[in-house]
Design a protein around this motif. Structure first.
Motif, PDB file in Angstrom:
ATOM      1  N   PRO A 112       0.825  -1.213   0.000  1.00  0.00           N
ATOM      2  CA  PRO A 112       0.000   0.000   0.000  1.00  0.00           C
ATOM      3  C   PRO A 112       0.862   1.268   0.000  1.00  0.00           C
ATOM      4  O   PRO A 112       1.926   1.305   0.613  1.00  0.00           O
ATOM      5  N   ASP A 113       0.401   2.272  -0.722  1.00  0.00           N
ATOM      6  CA  ASP A 113       1.045   3.589  -0.821  1.00  0.00           C
ATOM      7  C   ASP A 113       2.370   3.586  -1.567  1.00  0.00           C
ATOM      8  O   ASP A 113       3.090   4.576  -1.549  1.00  0.00           O
ATOM      9  N   ARG A 114       2.715   2.472  -2.231  1.00  0.00           N
ATOM     10  CA  ARG A 114       3.943   2.433  -3.030  1.00  0.00           C
ATOM     11  C   ARG A 114       3.667   1.883  -4.420  1.00  0.00           C
ATOM     12  O   ARG A 114       4.569   1.392  -5.081  1.00  0.00           O
ATOM     13  N   SER A 115       2.423   1.957  -4.868  1.00  0.00           N
ATOM     14  CA  SER A 115       2.069   1.213  -6.068  1.00  0.00           C
ATOM     15  C   SER A 115       2.570   1.828  -7.374  1.00  0.00           C
ATOM     16  O   SER A 115       2.921   1.084  -8.287  1.00  0.00           O
ATOM     17  N   ASP A 116       2.627   3.147  -7.525  1.00  0.00           N
ATOM     18  CA  ASP A 116       2.983   3.722  -8.827  1.00  0.00           C
ATOM     19  C   ASP A 116       4.354   3.273  -9.322  1.00  0.00           C
ATOM     20  O   ASP A 116       4.482   2.731 -10.413  1.00  0.00           O
ATOM     21  N   ASP A 117       5.398   3.517  -8.545  1.00  0.00           N
ATOM     22  CA  ASP A 117       6.743   3.103  -8.955  1.00  0.00           C
ATOM     23  C   ASP A 117       6.840   1.587  -9.064  1.00  0.00           C
ATOM     24  O   ASP A 117       7.488   1.065  -9.966  1.00  0.00           O
ATOM     25  N   THR A 118       6.191   0.886  -8.161  1.00  0.00           N
ATOM     26  CA  THR A 118       6.237  -0.574  -8.169  1.00  0.00           C
ATOM     27  C   THR A 118       5.587  -1.124  -9.428  1.00  0.00           C
ATOM     28  O   THR A 118       6.114  -2.043 -10.053  1.00  0.00           O
ATOM     29  N   VAL A 119       4.471  -0.571  -9.834  1.00  0.00           N
ATOM     30  CA  VAL A 119       3.788  -1.028 -11.048  1.00  0.00           C
ATOM     31  C   VAL A 119       4.664  -0.769 -12.276  1.00  0.00           C
ATOM     32  O   VAL A 119       4.713  -1.593 -13.193  1.00  0.00           O
ATOM     33  N   GLN A 120       5.378   0.330 -12.300  1.00  0.00           N
ATOM     34  CA  GLN A 120       6.293   0.593 -13.419  1.00  0.00           C
ATOM     35  C   GLN A 120       7.407  -0.454 -13.460  1.00  0.00           C
ATOM     36  O   GLN A 120       7.767  -0.941 -14.534  1.00  0.00           O
ATOM     37  N   LEU A 121       7.952  -0.808 -12.310  1.00  0.00           N
ATOM     38  CA  LEU A 121       8.994  -1.835 -12.263  1.00  0.00           C
ATOM     39  C   LEU A 121       8.450  -3.189 -12.706  1.00  0.00           C
ATOM     40  O   LEU A 121       9.112  -3.917 -13.461  1.00  0.00           O
ATOM     41  N   ILE A 122       7.254  -3.544 -12.255  1.00  0.00           N
ATOM     42  CA  ILE A 122       6.636  -4.806 -12.660  1.00  0.00           C
ATOM     43  C   ILE A 122       6.415  -4.810 -14.170  1.00  0.00           C
ATOM     44  O   ILE A 122       6.656  -5.824 -14.845  1.00  0.00           O
ATOM     45  N   THR A 123       5.993  -3.684 -14.718  1.00  0.00           N
ATOM     46  CA  THR A 123       5.765  -3.573 -16.157  1.00  0.00           C
ATOM     47  C   THR A 123       7.046  -3.829 -16.934  1.00  0.00           C
ATOM     48  O   THR A 123       7.063  -4.617 -17.892  1.00  0.00           O
ATOM     49  N   LEU A 124       8.131  -3.181 -16.542  1.00  0.00           N
ATOM     50  CA  LEU A 124       9.417  -3.388 -17.216  1.00  0.00           C
ATOM     51  C   LEU A 124       9.867  -4.848 -17.114  1.00  0.00           C
ATOM     52  O   LEU A 124      10.264  -5.460 -18.107  1.00  0.00           O
ATOM     53  N   TRP A 125       9.800  -5.396 -15.897  1.00  0.00           N
ATOM     54  CA  TRP A 125      10.228  -6.774 -15.685  1.00  0.00           C
ATOM     55  C   TRP A 125       9.370  -7.746 -16.494  1.00  0.00           C
ATOM     56  O   TRP A 125       9.891  -8.638 -17.166  1.00  0.00           O
ATOM     57  N   ALA A 126       8.043  -7.606 -16.424  1.00  0.00           N
ATOM     58  CA  ALA A 126       7.143  -8.556 -17.075  1.00  0.00           C
ATOM     59  C   ALA A 126       7.323  -8.541 -18.592  1.00  0.00           C
ATOM     60  O   ALA A 126       7.332  -9.603 -19.234  1.00  0.00           O
ATOM     61  N   SER A 127       7.462  -7.363 -19.166  1.00  0.00           N
ATOM     62  CA  SER A 127       7.660  -7.254 -20.601  1.00  0.00           C
ATOM     63  C   SER A 127       8.945  -7.968 -21.023  1.00  0.00           C
ATOM     64  O   SER A 127       8.962  -8.734 -21.997  1.00  0.00           O
ATOM     65  N   ASP A 128      10.013  -7.758 -20.282  1.00  0.00           N
ATOM     66  CA  ASP A 128      11.293  -8.403 -20.570  1.00  0.00           C
ATOM     67  C   ASP A 128      11.222  -9.909 -20.321  1.00  0.00           C
ATOM     68  O   ASP A 128      11.694 -10.709 -21.135  1.00  0.00           O
ATOM     69  N   PHE A 129      10.647 -10.324 -19.212  1.00  0.00           N
ATOM     70  CA  PHE A 129      10.560 -11.740 -18.852  1.00  0.00           C
ATOM     71  C   PHE A 129       9.769 -12.508 -19.910  1.00  0.00           C
ATOM     72  O   PHE A 129      10.175 -13.580 -20.353  1.00  0.00           O
TER      73      PHE A 129
END
Length: 190
Positions: free
Chosen positions: A89-106
């Motif tokens: 909670p309260d850390r989702s914006d940056d975390t979602v961007q990191l997940i997006t980068l990782w998931a696309s690459d993975f």
């Protein structure tokens, strides 16, 4: 440095279940939907689900259950599906961007053309309380493919992201996630 890894111990899976419970409480307090038909924390405690977590210096920022091409009932062709994504909670914006980068690459490294995910939605997507979240997702590369029934038989927004290999990403996000399988054993992707 960040690290995405399969949650291999009971303690890590319990930590992920606690994060899910915290996130669900946070969502409830803001009038946002949470899953009603499935016990999501229990899914994260199950080692067979092979949940993964995003860590920053040992702190669990997010957890999810990556799957290879599950039968979602929507979307055509193979994909990496990110099930049950929950962020601190309260850390989702940056975390979602990191997940997006990782998931696309993975997904690209798994030779899968797409990443798919779902976000709970109770109302038409343009007026649903998650509408601002969906706009942020589209700003960082996700496509919203409309509403429908999701993996857990609840109304969701269907999301897709194009796989893209990102050669320098390993310097930002280390990856020790087991390759999701349709059936059988899994291998670790480093």
């Amino acid at each position: 440095m960040y690290e995405m890894r399969t949650l291999g111990t009971d303690a890590e899976r319990d930590e992920a279940a606690a994060l899910v419970e915290d996130r669900q409480h946070w969502l409830t307090m803001r009038g946002l939907p949470i899953p009603a038909r499935v016990d999501i924390p229990a899914l994260f405690r199950d080692p067979q689900a092979k949940p993964a977590g995003l860590f920053e210096d040992g702190l669990l920022l997010a957890c999810m259950i990556p799957q290879r091409a599950p039968d979602l009932g929507w979307g055509q062709g193979p994909c990496l599906f990110l099930g049950c994504v929950h962020t601190l909670p309260d850390r989702s914006d940056d975390t979602v961007q990191l997940i997006t980068l990782w998931a696309s690459d993975f997904a690209a490294r798994l030779d899968l053309p797409l990443v798919r995910a779902e976000a709970l939605a109770r109302h038409p997507l343009d007026v649903d309380p998650i509408a601002p979240f969906l706009r942020r997702l589209t700003d960082i590369g996700w496509d919203v493919h409309g509403p429908g029934t999701g993996q857990h038989e609840e109304r969701v927004a269907r999301l897709e992201l194009t796989a893209e290999q990102r050669s320098g990403l390993g310097a930002l996000i280390g990856c020790r996630v087991h390759e999701p399988q349709s059936a059988g054993d899994s291998r670790s992707i480093v």
